[in-house]
Design a protein around this motif. Structure first.
Motif, PDB file in Angstrom:
ATOM      1  N   SER A   1      -1.276  11.010  -9.278  1.00  0.00           N
ATOM      2  CA  SER A   1      -2.452  10.453  -9.958  1.00  0.00           C
ATOM      3  C   SER A   1      -3.618  10.402  -8.973  1.00  0.00           C
ATOM      4  CB  SER A   1      -2.157   9.034 -10.462  1.00  0.00           C
ATOM      5  OG  SER A   1      -1.025   9.022 -11.304  1.00  0.00           O
ATOM      6  N   PRO A   2      -4.840  10.319  -9.476  1.00  0.00           N
ATOM      7  CA  PRO A   2      -5.974  10.158  -8.556  1.00  0.00           C
ATOM      8  C   PRO A   2      -5.836   8.848  -7.772  1.00  0.00           C
ATOM      9  CG  PRO A   2      -6.727  10.779 -10.750  1.00  0.00           C
ATOM     10  CD  PRO A   2      -5.274  10.433 -10.883  1.00  0.00           C
ATOM     11  N   ILE A   3      -5.921   8.927  -6.455  1.00  0.00           N
ATOM     12  CA  ILE A   3      -5.817   7.726  -5.617  1.00  0.00           C
ATOM     13  C   ILE A   3      -7.042   7.656  -4.715  1.00  0.00           C
ATOM     14  CG2 ILE A   3      -4.417   6.398  -3.996  1.00  0.00           C
ATOM     15  CD1 ILE A   3      -2.051   8.138  -4.652  1.00  0.00           C
ATOM     16  N   ARG A   4      -7.755   6.561  -4.792  1.00  0.00           N
ATOM     17  CA  ARG A   4      -8.855   6.295  -3.876  1.00  0.00           C
ATOM     18  C   ARG A   4      -8.524   5.032  -3.086  1.00  0.00           C
ATOM     19  NH1 ARG A   4     -12.966   4.424  -6.166  1.00  0.00           N
ATOM     20  NH2 ARG A   4     -11.911   3.875  -8.120  1.00  0.00           N
ATOM     21  N   THR A   5      -9.107   4.932  -1.916  1.00  0.00           N
ATOM     22  CA  THR A   5      -8.887   3.721  -1.123  1.00  0.00           C
ATOM     23  C   THR A   5      -9.317   2.491  -1.900  1.00  0.00           C
ATOM     24  OG1 THR A   5      -9.306   4.999   0.893  1.00  0.00           O
ATOM     25  CG2 THR A   5      -9.310   2.614   1.099  1.00  0.00           C
ATOM     26  N   GLU A   6     -10.376   2.648  -2.698  1.00  0.00           N
ATOM     27  CA  GLU A   6     -10.851   1.522  -3.509  1.00  0.00           C
ATOM     28  C   GLU A   6      -9.776   1.063  -4.497  1.00  0.00           C
ATOM     29  OE1 GLU A   6     -14.455   3.725  -2.092  1.00  0.00           O
ATOM     30  OE2 GLU A   6     -12.513   4.268  -2.959  1.00  0.00           O
ATOM     31  N   SER A   7      -9.061   2.025  -5.095  1.00  0.00           N
ATOM     32  CA  SER A   7      -8.029   1.635  -6.062  1.00  0.00           C
ATOM     33  C   SER A   7      -6.863   0.939  -5.371  1.00  0.00           C
ATOM     34  CB  SER A   7      -7.536   2.863  -6.836  1.00  0.00           C
ATOM     35  OG  SER A   7      -6.944   3.815  -5.978  1.00  0.00           O
ATOM     36  N   ILE A   8      -6.576   1.340  -4.132  1.00  0.00           N
ATOM     37  CA  ILE A   8      -5.510   0.676  -3.373  1.00  0.00           C
ATOM     38  C   ILE A   8      -5.927  -0.752  -3.036  1.00  0.00           C
ATOM     39  CG2 ILE A   8      -4.145   0.711  -1.252  1.00  0.00           C
ATOM     40  CD1 ILE A   8      -4.510   3.761  -1.216  1.00  0.00           C
TER      41      ILE A   8
ATOM     42  N   TYR B   1      -4.188   1.438  12.075  1.00  0.00           N
ATOM     43  CA  TYR B   1      -3.621   0.789  13.258  1.00  0.00           C
ATOM     44  C   TYR B   1      -2.109   0.977  13.322  1.00  0.00           C
ATOM     45  CZ  TYR B   1      -2.045  -2.900  16.413  1.00  0.00           C
ATOM     46  OH  TYR B   1      -1.421  -3.588  17.421  1.00  0.00           O
ATOM     47  N   VAL B   2      -1.432   0.770  12.208  1.00  0.00           N
ATOM     48  CA  VAL B   2       0.029   0.828  12.201  1.00  0.00           C
ATOM     49  C   VAL B   2       0.539   2.264  12.113  1.00  0.00           C
ATOM     50  CG1 VAL B   2       2.122   0.125  10.982  1.00  0.00           C
ATOM     51  CG2 VAL B   2       0.215  -1.472  11.207  1.00  0.00           C
ATOM     52  N   ASN B   3      -0.076   3.081  11.260  1.00  0.00           N
ATOM     53  CA  ASN B   3       0.443   4.421  10.997  1.00  0.00           C
ATOM     54  C   ASN B   3      -0.223   5.517  11.822  1.00  0.00           C
ATOM     55  OD1 ASN B   3       2.215   3.469   9.000  1.00  0.00           O
ATOM     56  ND2 ASN B   3       0.597   3.529   7.460  1.00  0.00           N
ATOM     57  N   ASN B   4      -1.315   5.170  12.508  1.00  0.00           N
ATOM     58  CA  ASN B   4      -2.043   6.138  13.337  1.00  0.00           C
ATOM     59  C   ASN B   4      -2.516   7.341  12.525  1.00  0.00           C
ATOM     60  OD1 ASN B   4      -3.170   6.939  15.800  1.00  0.00           O
ATOM     61  ND2 ASN B   4      -1.422   8.252  16.273  1.00  0.00           N
ATOM     62  N   ILE B   5      -2.888   7.090  11.291  1.00  0.00           N
ATOM     63  CA  ILE B   5      -3.399   8.142  10.414  1.00  0.00           C
ATOM     64  C   ILE B   5      -4.221   7.458   9.327  1.00  0.00           C
ATOM     65  CG2 ILE B   5      -1.348   8.090   8.917  1.00  0.00           C
ATOM     66  CD1 ILE B   5      -1.661  11.084   8.520  1.00  0.00           C
ATOM     67  N   SER B   6      -5.249   8.129   8.841  1.00  0.00           N
ATOM     68  CA  SER B   6      -6.059   7.534   7.784  1.00  0.00           C
ATOM     69  C   SER B   6      -5.313   7.585   6.454  1.00  0.00           C
ATOM     70  CB  SER B   6      -7.392   8.277   7.649  1.00  0.00           C
ATOM     71  OG  SER B   6      -7.184   9.575   7.103  1.00  0.00           O
ATOM     72  N   ILE B   7      -5.721   6.728   5.530  1.00  0.00           N
ATOM     73  CA  ILE B   7      -5.105   6.726   4.202  1.00  0.00           C
ATOM     74  C   ILE B   7      -5.285   8.083   3.536  1.00  0.00           C
ATOM     75  CG2 ILE B   7      -5.268   5.757   1.872  1.00  0.00           C
ATOM     76  CD1 ILE B   7      -5.947   3.074   3.132  1.00  0.00           C
ATOM     77  N   ARG B   8      -6.482   8.642   3.634  1.00  0.00           N
ATOM     78  CA  ARG B   8      -6.766   9.938   2.998  1.00  0.00           C
ATOM     79  C   ARG B   8      -5.831  11.025   3.523  1.00  0.00           C
ATOM     80  NH1 ARG B   8      -9.544  14.452   4.371  1.00  0.00           N
ATOM     81  NH2 ARG B   8     -10.479  15.677   2.663  1.00  0.00           N
ATOM     82  N   ASP B   9      -5.695  11.113   4.852  1.00  0.00           N
ATOM     83  CA  ASP B   9      -4.840  12.151   5.430  1.00  0.00           C
ATOM     84  C   ASP B   9      -3.374  11.919   5.083  1.00  0.00           C
ATOM     85  OD1 ASP B   9      -6.967  13.472   6.500  1.00  0.00           O
ATOM     86  OD2 ASP B   9      -6.721  12.693   8.534  1.00  0.00           O
TER      87      ASP B   9
ATOM     88  N   SER C   1     -12.070  -2.123   3.773  1.00  0.00           N
ATOM     89  CA  SER C   1     -12.035  -2.015   5.236  1.00  0.00           C
ATOM     90  C   SER C   1     -10.762  -2.620   5.816  1.00  0.00           C
ATOM     91  CB  SER C   1     -13.261  -2.682   5.854  1.00  0.00           C
ATOM     92  OG  SER C   1     -13.292  -4.064   5.547  1.00  0.00           O
ATOM     93  N   THR C   2     -10.261  -3.690   5.190  1.00  0.00           N
ATOM     94  CA  THR C   2      -9.036  -4.331   5.687  1.00  0.00           C
ATOM     95  C   THR C   2      -7.854  -3.385   5.624  1.00  0.00           C
ATOM     96  OG1 THR C   2      -9.745  -6.569   5.090  1.00  0.00           O
ATOM     97  CG2 THR C   2      -7.379  -6.203   5.295  1.00  0.00           C
ATOM     98  N   ILE C   3      -7.648  -2.745   4.475  1.00  0.00           N
ATOM     99  CA  ILE C   3      -6.489  -1.869   4.336  1.00  0.00           C
ATOM    100  C   ILE C   3      -6.672  -0.589   5.145  1.00  0.00           C
ATOM    101  CG2 ILE C   3      -7.279  -0.733   2.214  1.00  0.00           C
ATOM    102  CD1 ILE C   3      -3.653  -1.709   3.235  1.00  0.00           C
ATOM    103  N   GLU C   4      -7.903  -0.101   5.256  1.00  0.00           N
ATOM    104  CA  GLU C   4      -8.143   1.103   6.065  1.00  0.00           C
ATOM    105  C   GLU C   4      -7.814   0.849   7.533  1.00  0.00           C
ATOM    106  OE1 GLU C   4     -11.664   3.607   3.800  1.00  0.00           O
ATOM    107  OE2 GLU C   4     -12.221   1.926   5.091  1.00  0.00           O
ATOM    108  N   LYS C   5      -8.285  -0.270   8.062  1.00  0.00           N
ATOM    109  CA  LYS C   5      -8.039  -0.588   9.473  1.00  0.00           C
ATOM    110  C   LYS C   5      -6.563  -0.846   9.733  1.00  0.00           C
ATOM    111  CE  LYS C   5     -12.643  -2.543  10.287  1.00  0.00           C
ATOM    112  NZ  LYS C   5     -13.413  -3.801  10.527  1.00  0.00           N
ATOM    113  N   LEU C   6      -5.912  -1.579   8.826  1.00  0.00           N
ATOM    114  CA  LEU C   6      -4.492  -1.883   8.988  1.00  0.00           C
ATOM    115  C   LEU C   6      -3.660  -0.604   8.931  1.00  0.00           C
ATOM    116  CD1 LEU C   6      -2.157  -3.938   9.141  1.00  0.00           C
ATOM    117  CD2 LEU C   6      -2.246  -4.072   6.638  1.00  0.00           C
ATOM    118  N   PHE C   7      -3.953   0.244   7.971  1.00  0.00           N
ATOM    119  CA  PHE C   7      -3.204   1.489   7.799  1.00  0.00           C
ATOM    120  C   PHE C   7      -3.344   2.374   9.033  1.00  0.00           C
ATOM    121  CE2 PHE C   7      -1.684   5.333   5.845  1.00  0.00           C
ATOM    122  CZ  PHE C   7      -0.888   4.909   4.789  1.00  0.00           C
TER     123      PHE C   7
ATOM    124  N   ALA D   1       0.829  -1.207   0.000  1.00  0.00           N
ATOM    125  CA  ALA D   1       0.000   0.000   0.000  1.00  0.00           C
ATOM    126  C   ALA D   1       0.862   1.256   0.000  1.00  0.00           C
ATOM    127  CB  ALA D   1      -0.927  -0.002   1.218  1.00  0.00           C
ATOM    128  N   LEU D   2       1.893   1.280   0.838  1.00  0.00           N
ATOM    129  CA  LEU D   2       2.776   2.440   0.909  1.00  0.00           C
ATOM    130  C   LEU D   2       3.501   2.658  -0.421  1.00  0.00           C
ATOM    131  CD1 LEU D   2       4.271   1.882   4.476  1.00  0.00           C
ATOM    132  CD2 LEU D   2       2.754   3.751   3.798  1.00  0.00           C
TER     133      LEU D   2
END
Length: 276
Positions: A20-27, A44-52, A36-42, A10-11
């Motif tokens: 480029s346009p990046i959406r959580t769905e594309s990741i 939990y580990v990084n203490n920040i949302s994918i969007r932020d 939901s899996t990648i959002e929760k994992l991201f 993901a990183l």
């Protein structure tokens, strides 16, 4: 360590597609996992949302462009990172840097506020993955290796978590202010960079211990000065330590990080707190 593998992918995907346009769905589609899996994992580990995380990485990249290409228009830079107007780009930039792009260009900072996270693939067998997350300073590594015998000034924000609990933007302001304190103390040949959420380094070009102590003193002299956020006056203090860098050209990238983190240990912070 399947989850760690997903996070690494993901990183890497985000870093390769910041323009480029990046959406959580594309990741999640790229990783063949649920959103939901990648959002929760991201989170939990990084203490920040994918969007932020994406916004902050883009604005860090944009800040480089503002300094590197002073004649390039704000709209052109904004459009490169997905913003269709000066207003939208300015809002995003100001939310991260606390100043507008035009103000930043007039008084630029040399450090990257939010460098990309880096997790070594060799750590896939390491169960303590959250303890081994670090940021990517590989662009500086050749310079680091050349400065054998020089001093490093290590800084660590005291109590960033409580500041973030007031507001994540208050935490960003604490990071910016801390880095500016480091920059103001550093000499013209010194390099300032960030190695973690609240950890910073001045890589000096000096083997003089007195010079290193002078830098430490200048940084510490600002301890307990307040930053202002939304009516709150928040004292900001840095733990600071000078260490001589003896690694030389043979030191591995991961070993360098281990050394830096071990120097600003909980024991060292405790002694600073107790005034020993």
């Amino acid at each position: 360590m399947e989850n760690l593998g997903l996070l690494i992918e993901a990183l890497e995907f985000i870093e390769q597609n910041l323009a480029s346009p990046i959406r959580t769905e594309s990741i999640s589609e790229h990783l063949h996992c649920s959103k939901s899996t990648i959002e929760k994992l991201f989170k939990y580990v990084n203490n920040i949302s994918i969007r932020d995380y994406i916004i902050r990485r883009r604005m860090s990249r944009a800040s480089r462009e503002l300094v590197k290409n002073p004649d390039r228009s704000l709209l052109d830079i904004g459009m490169e990172y997905g913003y269709g107007s000066n207003e939208a780009f300015t809002r995003a930039f100001q939310s991260v840097w606390q100043v507008s792009p035009s103000e930043f260009r007039k008084n630029p900072s040399e450090f990257e506020l939010f460098p990309g996270y880096r997790i070594e693939r060799e750590l896939l067998e390491d169960k303590k993955m959250t303890d081994r997350k670090k940021v990517d300073i590989s662009e500086l590594y050749d310079c680091i290796k050349e400065r054998k015998g020089c001093f490093l000034i290590l800084g660590d924000i005291k109590g960033l978590i409580p500041i973030n609990e007031i507001s994540r933007k208050a935490g960003d302001l604490a990071i910016i202010t801390s880095m500016k304190r480091m920059e103001q103390a550093a000499g013209p040949e010194d390099i300032v960079f960030r190695i973690g959420g609240d950890e910073f380094v001045i890589l000096t070009d000096s083997t003089d211990e007195a010079y290193a102590k002078k830098l430490c003193g200048e940084i510490v002299s600002h301890n307990d000065e307040c930053i202002s956020w939304d009516g709150n006056e928040i004292p900001l203090t840095l733990y600071v330590k000078a260490v001589r860098y003896e690694g030389g050209s043979a030191l591995r990238y991961s070993d360098f990080f281990t050394m830096l983190h071990s120097e600003i240990s909980e024991e060292f912070k405790r002694k600073c707190y107790e005034g020993k």
